[in-house]
Design a protein around this motif. Structure first.
Motif, mmCIF file in Angstrom:
data_model
loop_
_atom_site.group_PDB
_atom_site.id
_atom_site.type_symbol
_atom_site.label_atom_id
_atom_site.label_comp_id
_atom_site.label_asym_id
_atom_site.label_seq_id
_atom_site.Cartn_x
_atom_site.Cartn_y
_atom_site.Cartn_z
ATOM 1 N N ALA A 1 0.832 -1.205 0.000
ATOM 2 C CA ALA A 1 0.000 0.000 0.000
ATOM 3 C C ALA A 1 0.867 1.256 0.000
ATOM 4 C CB ALA A 1 -0.924 -0.010 1.222
ATOM 5 N N GLU A 2 1.958 1.227 0.731
ATOM 6 C CA GLU A 2 2.859 2.382 0.762
ATOM 7 C C GLU A 2 3.434 2.660 -0.625
ATOM 8 O OE1 GLU A 2 6.975 3.903 2.984
ATOM 9 O OE2 GLU A 2 6.108 1.938 3.463
ATOM 10 N N GLU A 3 3.862 1.598 -1.317
ATOM 11 C CA GLU A 3 4.402 1.788 -2.664
ATOM 12 C C GLU A 3 3.311 2.211 -3.653
ATOM 13 O OE1 GLU A 3 6.779 -1.374 -4.167
ATOM 14 O OE2 GLU A 3 8.138 -1.391 -2.439
ATOM 15 N N LEU A 4 2.082 1.772 -3.414
ATOM 16 C CA LEU A 4 0.976 2.203 -4.270
ATOM 17 C C LEU A 4 0.767 3.712 -4.148
ATOM 18 C CD1 LEU A 4 -1.409 1.633 -6.170
ATOM 19 C CD2 LEU A 4 -2.794 1.125 -4.133
ATOM 20 N N LEU A 5 0.862 4.239 -2.934
ATOM 21 C CA LEU A 5 0.744 5.682 -2.738
ATOM 22 C C LEU A 5 1.873 6.415 -3.466
ATOM 23 C CD1 LEU A 5 -0.492 8.192 -1.447
ATOM 24 C CD2 LEU A 5 0.794 7.665 0.642
ATOM 25 N N GLU A 6 3.081 5.887 -3.346
ATOM 26 C CA GLU A 6 4.219 6.509 -4.038
ATOM 27 C C GLU A 6 4.013 6.462 -5.551
ATOM 28 O OE1 GLU A 6 7.531 4.292 -2.616
ATOM 29 O OE2 GLU A 6 7.483 5.175 -0.592
ATOM 30 N N TRP A 7 3.483 5.332 -6.049
ATOM 31 C CA TRP A 7 3.223 5.220 -7.481
ATOM 32 C C TRP A 7 2.162 6.243 -7.912
ATOM 33 C CZ3 TRP A 7 -0.960 4.510 -10.543
ATOM 34 C CH2 TRP A 7 -0.730 4.191 -11.893
ATOM 35 N N ALA A 8 1.111 6.381 -7.119
ATOM 36 C CA ALA A 8 0.043 7.331 -7.447
ATOM 37 C C ALA A 8 0.569 8.766 -7.448
ATOM 38 C CB ALA A 8 -1.103 7.184 -6.457
ATOM 39 N N GLN B 1 -7.719 -3.073 3.320
ATOM 40 C CA GLN B 1 -6.338 -3.422 2.963
ATOM 41 C C GLN B 1 -5.366 -2.370 3.493
ATOM 42 O OE1 GLN B 1 -5.122 -6.177 1.232
ATOM 43 N NE2 GLN B 1 -3.025 -5.421 1.459
ATOM 44 N N VAL B 2 -5.682 -1.115 3.266
ATOM 45 C CA VAL B 2 -4.806 -0.031 3.722
ATOM 46 C C VAL B 2 -4.793 0.041 5.243
ATOM 47 C CG1 VAL B 2 -4.375 2.447 3.663
ATOM 48 C CG2 VAL B 2 -5.155 1.269 1.594
ATOM 49 N N LEU B 3 -5.958 -0.141 5.867
ATOM 50 C CA LEU B 3 -6.028 -0.120 7.336
ATOM 51 C C LEU B 3 -5.116 -1.187 7.932
ATOM 52 C CD1 LEU B 3 -7.415 0.876 9.977
ATOM 53 C CD2 LEU B 3 -9.170 -0.876 9.573
ATOM 54 N N ILE B 4 -5.173 -2.400 7.395
ATOM 55 C CA ILE B 4 -4.350 -3.492 7.907
ATOM 56 C C ILE B 4 -2.868 -3.172 7.752
ATOM 57 C CG2 ILE B 4 -3.683 -5.903 7.510
ATOM 58 C CD1 ILE B 4 -6.639 -6.386 6.666
ATOM 59 N N GLU B 5 -2.499 -2.586 6.607
ATOM 60 C CA GLU B 5 -1.081 -2.314 6.345
ATOM 61 C C GLU B 5 -0.550 -1.121 7.125
ATOM 62 O OE1 GLU B 5 0.815 -2.811 2.565
ATOM 63 O OE2 GLU B 5 -1.073 -3.449 1.646
ATOM 64 N N THR B 6 -1.410 -0.194 7.500
ATOM 65 C CA THR B 6 -0.925 1.021 8.155
ATOM 66 C C THR B 6 -1.092 1.008 9.671
ATOM 67 O OG1 THR B 6 -3.069 2.116 7.754
ATOM 68 C CG2 THR B 6 -1.327 2.461 6.122
ATOM 69 N N VAL B 7 -1.931 0.101 10.200
ATOM 70 C CA VAL B 7 -2.147 0.054 11.643
ATOM 71 C C VAL B 7 -0.878 -0.426 12.342
ATOM 72 C CG1 VAL B 7 -2.982 -2.321 11.736
ATOM 73 C CG2 VAL B 7 -3.810 -0.648 13.403
ATOM 74 N N GLY B 8 -0.659 0.050 13.546
ATOM 75 C CA GLY B 8 0.540 -0.354 14.277
ATOM 76 C C GLY B 8 0.549 -1.837 14.604
ATOM 77 N N ASP C 1 -5.827 10.941 2.744
ATOM 78 C CA ASP C 1 -5.683 12.377 2.464
ATOM 79 C C ASP C 1 -4.613 12.604 1.400
ATOM 80 O OD1 ASP C 1 -7.613 13.028 4.318
ATOM 81 O OD2 ASP C 1 -6.199 13.594 5.899
ATOM 82 N N GLN C 2 -3.502 11.903 1.539
ATOM 83 C CA GLN C 2 -2.420 12.038 0.564
ATOM 84 C C GLN C 2 -2.810 11.450 -0.789
ATOM 85 O OE1 GLN C 2 1.690 11.172 2.107
ATOM 86 N NE2 GLN C 2 0.567 10.450 3.907
ATOM 87 N N LEU C 3 -3.486 10.295 -0.760
ATOM 88 C CA LEU C 3 -3.870 9.631 -1.995
ATOM 89 C C LEU C 3 -4.856 10.476 -2.793
ATOM 90 C CD1 LEU C 3 -3.866 7.138 -3.860
ATOM 91 C CD2 LEU C 3 -5.682 6.171 -2.420
ATOM 92 N N HIS C 4 -5.844 11.038 -2.119
ATOM 93 C CA HIS C 4 -6.888 11.787 -2.827
ATOM 94 C C HIS C 4 -6.329 13.006 -3.564
ATOM 95 C CE1 HIS C 4 -10.379 10.054 -0.184
ATOM 96 N NE2 HIS C 4 -9.715 9.131 -0.858
ATOM 97 N N ARG C 5 -5.277 13.565 -3.045
ATOM 98 C CA ARG C 5 -4.700 14.753 -3.701
ATOM 99 C C ARG C 5 -4.142 14.415 -5.088
ATOM 100 N NH1 ARG C 5 -3.286 16.326 1.753
ATOM 101 N NH2 ARG C 5 -1.292 15.219 1.680
#
Length: 423
Positions: free
Chosen positions: A196-203, A226-233, A259-263
């Motif tokens: 998910a982190e790399e998907l944000l970077e790709w976007a 999916q994003v919640l699972i990957e970003t939760v501590g 927030d970052q993705l939507h931009r």
């Protein structure tokens, strides 16, 4: 009228008061008999089949994909020919609408003759109906003749739905796993994101080329999970009810990500595709470069039906993607319980499962265990051409467990407050 007259008598008359108590008890007993109306016993299968003949089964199921609708038309034809059952596909855009019907009927005292006989269900909708006592009693699914073929040993999600024990109150009929798609003619494999982190970077490097359906659309909500699972501590916290955790703290990384993705998302996050078919069309039109579905065969199916170019391929994330089982359930007040049982049993049959897994029909993975099938049927499954864009089972990667249903309820509410225009 007699009940009303008794209940309106003064309480200080002992004889009338005793009569009133007896009348109330009788009325409650009658109501209870309606709430526990006749339910066919799947252990007596010949009787179930006999009772089902001539019944009309109203199957409330998502109607947003033509291949699935066509498959259910075939199911209806088979049930008509073999069992004299008329299957009516009540097409839903949100399963919660069917749940709401049953809730309203319970509130109105309609404990028999309900309008919903069978529901395609899982996740929070199943948990909600089970908690409210809106489902047929426990154990019926495990008594169906075709349960013997279900792969309980290697597919534990047939027994637990989003952490909720199924306890035989729903019959499994398909497997699901989140898989991403891209057009290999436009994106090279070594440029694909693996998390998910790399998907944000790709976007961020490819603005306007990624989006997701807005909740409560099932596919859109699955992306949020999916994003919640990957970003939760600590992902273990998601296996417990949301009200037992600090929701704001746990979900903060998810909403920071969004927030970052939507931009940099398609239409700058001011609009979202309605559903998966809309997202698929955007990929075909070249507006989106990466999309996703909850079916490993979806891309191959779309290629076979000339909806996507034959250069489309699938990929998943290295650490895993969301996976689950989807079910059919019978409301407690269904009008055609016997017909619904026969339908649920047919949907688990090797014949129906084999056809459903064919990507030219649907491509939905089977819930059956190959080692439990007769050899000719094993050969039939083995001979299926899963399609040019379908990953082999060993390439799908780890399965990430679904969060407790209460998390999605809270996440969807928070998403709507944060991102819906006018809020």
């Amino acid at each position: 009228m007699a009940l009303a007259l008794v209940l309106n008598q003064p309480r200080n008359d002992p004889e009338v008061y005793v009569l009133k108590k007896l009348t109330i008890a009788l009325s409650l007993s009658i109501a209870g008999s309606f709430a526990h109306a006749h339910s066919p016993d799947p252990a007596k299968w010949e009787s179930v089949e006999a009772e089902a003949r001539g019944q009309t089964v109203y199957f409330n199921a998502w109607g947003g994909a033509e291949n699935i609708n066509s498959y259910l038309e075939w199911v209806g034809e088979e049930l008509r020919d073999c069992c004299d059952i008329k299957l009516v596909h009540v097409k839903l855009d949100d399963t919660a609408n069917a749940v709401a019907k049953v809730v309203a009927e319970r509130a109105a005292g309609r404990d028999e003759g309900g309008s919903v006989d069978l529901i395609w269900i899982n996740g929070e909708n199943f948990a909600s109906m089970k908690e409210r006592g809106l489902l047929l009693e426990k154990g019926w699914a495990e008594k169906l003749p075709n349960w013997a073929y279900v792969d309980v040993e290697n597919k534990p999600t047939v027994l637990n739905d989003f952490t909720t024990p199924v306890e035989g109150q729903a019959a499994p009929w398909g497997m699901a796993k989140l898989v991403f798609f891209h057009d290999s003619a436009r994106i090279q494999e070594n440029a694909l994101p693996s998390s998910a982190e790399e998907l944000l970077e790709w976007a961020q490097a490819n603005p306007g080329r990624f989006s997701y359906p807005s909740p409560p659309d099932f596919i859109g909500s699955s992306f949020l999970k999916q994003v919640l699972i990957e970003t939760v501590g600590d992902a273990a916290v998601l296996q417990q009810p949301a009200d037992e955790a600090d929701f704001e703290t746990v979900s903060a990384p998810l909403f920071d990500y969004l927030d970052q993705l939507h931009r940099v998302a398609w239409r700058e996050g001011r609009a979202f595709p309605q559903n998966y078919p809309a997202m698929k069309q955007l990929l075909a039109d070249g507006e989106l470069e990466i999309i996703f579905a909850f079916n490993p065969s979806e891309a191959s199916n779309a290629i076979a039906n000339f909806e996507l170019p034959d250069t489309v391929r699938s990929f998943t994330f290295e650490e895993g993607t969301l996976g689950n089982t989807h079910f059919v359930a019978i409301p407690y007040n269904a009008s055609a319980k016997a017909g619904a049982l026969v339908t649920a049993n047919f949907l688990m049959s090797p014949e129906a499962q084999l056809r459903k897994q064919d990507p030219e029909v649907w491509g939905d993975p089977t819930v059956l265990g190959m080692d439990k099938l007769p050899e000719p049927l094993q050969t039939g499954f083995g001979a299926l051409d899963l399609g040019i864009a379908t990953l082999a089972p060993e390439e799908l990667g780890p399965v990430l467990e679904e969060p407790h249903p209460s998390w999605m309820e809270r996440v969807e509410e928070a998403w709507k407050r944060r991102y819906t225009v006018g809020n």
